[in-house]
Design a protein around this motif. Structure first.
Motif, short mmCIF file in Angstrom:
data_model
loop_
_atom_site.label_atom_id
_atom_site.label_comp_id
_atom_site.label_asym_id
_atom_site.label_seq_id
_atom_site.Cartn_x
_atom_site.Cartn_y
_atom_site.Cartn_z
N PHE A 227 0.86 -1.18 0.00
CA PHE A 227 0.00 0.00 0.00
C PHE A 227 0.90 1.23 0.00
N PRO A 228 0.87 2.06 -1.05
CA PRO A 228 1.81 3.19 -1.13
C PRO A 228 1.45 4.32 -0.17
N ALA A 229 2.48 5.01 0.32
CA ALA A 229 2.27 6.10 1.28
C ALA A 229 1.42 7.22 0.68
N TRP A 230 1.51 7.42 -0.64
CA TRP A 230 0.76 8.53 -1.24
C TRP A 230 -0.74 8.28 -1.21
N LEU A 231 -1.15 6.99 -1.13
CA LEU A 231 -2.58 6.70 -1.00
C LEU A 231 -3.07 7.06 0.40
N ASP A 232 -2.23 6.86 1.41
CA ASP A 232 -2.58 7.29 2.77
C ASP A 232 -2.75 8.80 2.81
N GLU A 233 -1.85 9.52 2.17
CA GLU A 233 -1.95 10.98 2.13
C GLU A 233 -3.23 11.43 1.42
N LEU A 234 -3.56 10.74 0.33
CA LEU A 234 -4.77 11.09 -0.41
C LEU A 234 -6.01 10.81 0.44
N ALA A 235 -6.02 9.68 1.15
CA ALA A 235 -7.16 9.34 2.00
C ALA A 235 -7.34 10.36 3.11
N ARG A 236 -6.26 10.78 3.74
CA ARG A 236 -6.35 11.74 4.83
C ARG A 236 -6.84 13.10 4.34
N ALA A 237 -6.38 13.49 3.16
CA ALA A 237 -6.87 14.75 2.59
C ALA A 237 -8.35 14.66 2.29
N ALA A 238 -8.79 13.50 1.81
CA ALA A 238 -10.21 13.31 1.50
C ALA A 238 -11.06 13.40 2.76
N VAL A 239 -10.61 12.75 3.84
CA VAL A 239 -11.36 12.78 5.10
C VAL A 239 -11.41 14.19 5.65
N ALA A 240 -10.30 14.91 5.58
CA ALA A 240 -10.27 16.29 6.07
C ALA A 240 -11.27 17.16 5.32
N ASP A 241 -11.34 17.00 4.00
CA ASP A 241 -12.28 17.78 3.20
C ASP A 241 -13.73 17.39 3.48
N ALA A 242 -13.96 16.10 3.68
CA ALA A 242 -15.33 15.63 3.84
C ALA A 242 -15.86 15.83 5.26
N LEU A 243 -15.02 15.54 6.25
CA LEU A 243 -15.49 15.52 7.64
C LEU A 243 -14.88 16.59 8.52
N GLY A 244 -13.88 17.30 8.00
CA GLY A 244 -13.26 18.35 8.79
C GLY A 244 -11.89 17.95 9.28
N GLU A 245 -11.06 18.93 9.57
CA GLU A 245 -9.71 18.69 10.05
C GLU A 245 -9.75 17.93 11.37
N GLY A 246 -8.70 17.09 11.57
CA GLY A 246 -8.57 16.39 12.84
C GLY A 246 -9.44 15.16 12.95
N ARG A 247 -10.02 14.69 11.80
CA ARG A 247 -10.87 13.51 11.89
C ARG A 247 -10.47 12.43 10.90
#
Length: 248
Positions: A88-108
């Protein structure tokens, strides 16, 4: 006229379940498609999933990080060619975290059973749907973390059915997911039943060069990188259902 009269907007389908249209740029979609084509090649490549009852899923699948099979995870493609699962590449983790931040808010990015911010996204399930493929109502409950599930769509539009946490039946909401759309579900919606009753063939952006639909689902396993669980218990053999069985 190419532009829609009423542009699609962010929608909270249920508490914790958010649809963000056109979240992936055309360039990012092409990059993801190229990566999916590489991941689909053997070893541990695209396969047909067989169910315990002897049937087969109509959507074909390849996994990264850990290999999903009904109803657990393994470190090798136990129901395929037996090869070790791709990283699982690290850039996919970064993409997932950015997606969650945009969808649910920072810190989640996580939360709950082993799914805090310190736990990286480490599982990808990539499903390919042709025009006749479907996905029955199910829930993503084979992980030890309740971090939000992140889902990206590429190619043909689909009808995505998002239901409730009690059963596969109503109430549910049907959402049209197009190429580039993001859907995140966490919190109270993390264990909601969901599925794909229909793919709208021929609706993929022509410039993408994809016939069919790809869905990239990213999850947090809740396992530590040393192979131990969140409580420190030893890891199990690669053929074990290391996450345990899904609830019925």
């Amino acid at each position: 006229m190419d532009a829609e009269l009423f542009p699609r907007a962010r929608t909270e389908v249920a508490p914790g379940a958010v649809h963000l249209p056109d979240w992936l740029s055309p360039g990012r979609q092409r990059d993801l498609l190229d990566a999916c084509r590489d991941w689909a090649r053997p070893p541990a490549g695209l396969r047909t999933v067989r169910t315990p009852g002897g049937g087969t899923m109509t959507a074909r699948q390849v996994c990264l990080g850990l290999h999903w099979y009904p109803y657990g995870y393994a470190r090798t493609a136990v129901d395929g060619d037996g090869a070790p699962v791709k990283e699982f590449p690290a850039w996919l983790d970064e993409l997932a975290r950015a997606a969650v931040a945009d969808a649910l808010g920072e810190g989640r990015p996580g939360g709950g059973r082993g799914g805090g911010p310190e736990d990286a996204y480490d599982i990808a399930l990539i499903n390919f749907y042709d025009a006749d493929a479907r996905m029955g109502m199910h829930r993503d409950s084979d992980e030890r973390s309740d971090a939000p599930v992140v889902s990206f769509s590429l190619g043909d539009t689909c009808v995505f059915r998002f239901g409730n946490t009690a059963s596969r039946g109503r109430p549910w909401t049907d959402v049209e997911l197009r190429s580039g759309d993001l859907f995140v579900f966490g919190g109270p919606a993390r264990l909601a039943y969901h599925g794909v009753p229909r793919v709208l063939a021929g609706t993929a952006p022509p410039e993408l060069g994809l016939s069919g639909r790809l869905n990239i689902t990213l999850r947090v396993s809740g396992l530590r990188t040393d192979g131990r669980g969140p409580s420190g218990e030893p890891g199990r053999s690669p053929r074990d259902r290391i996450m345990g069985d899904s609830p019925s």
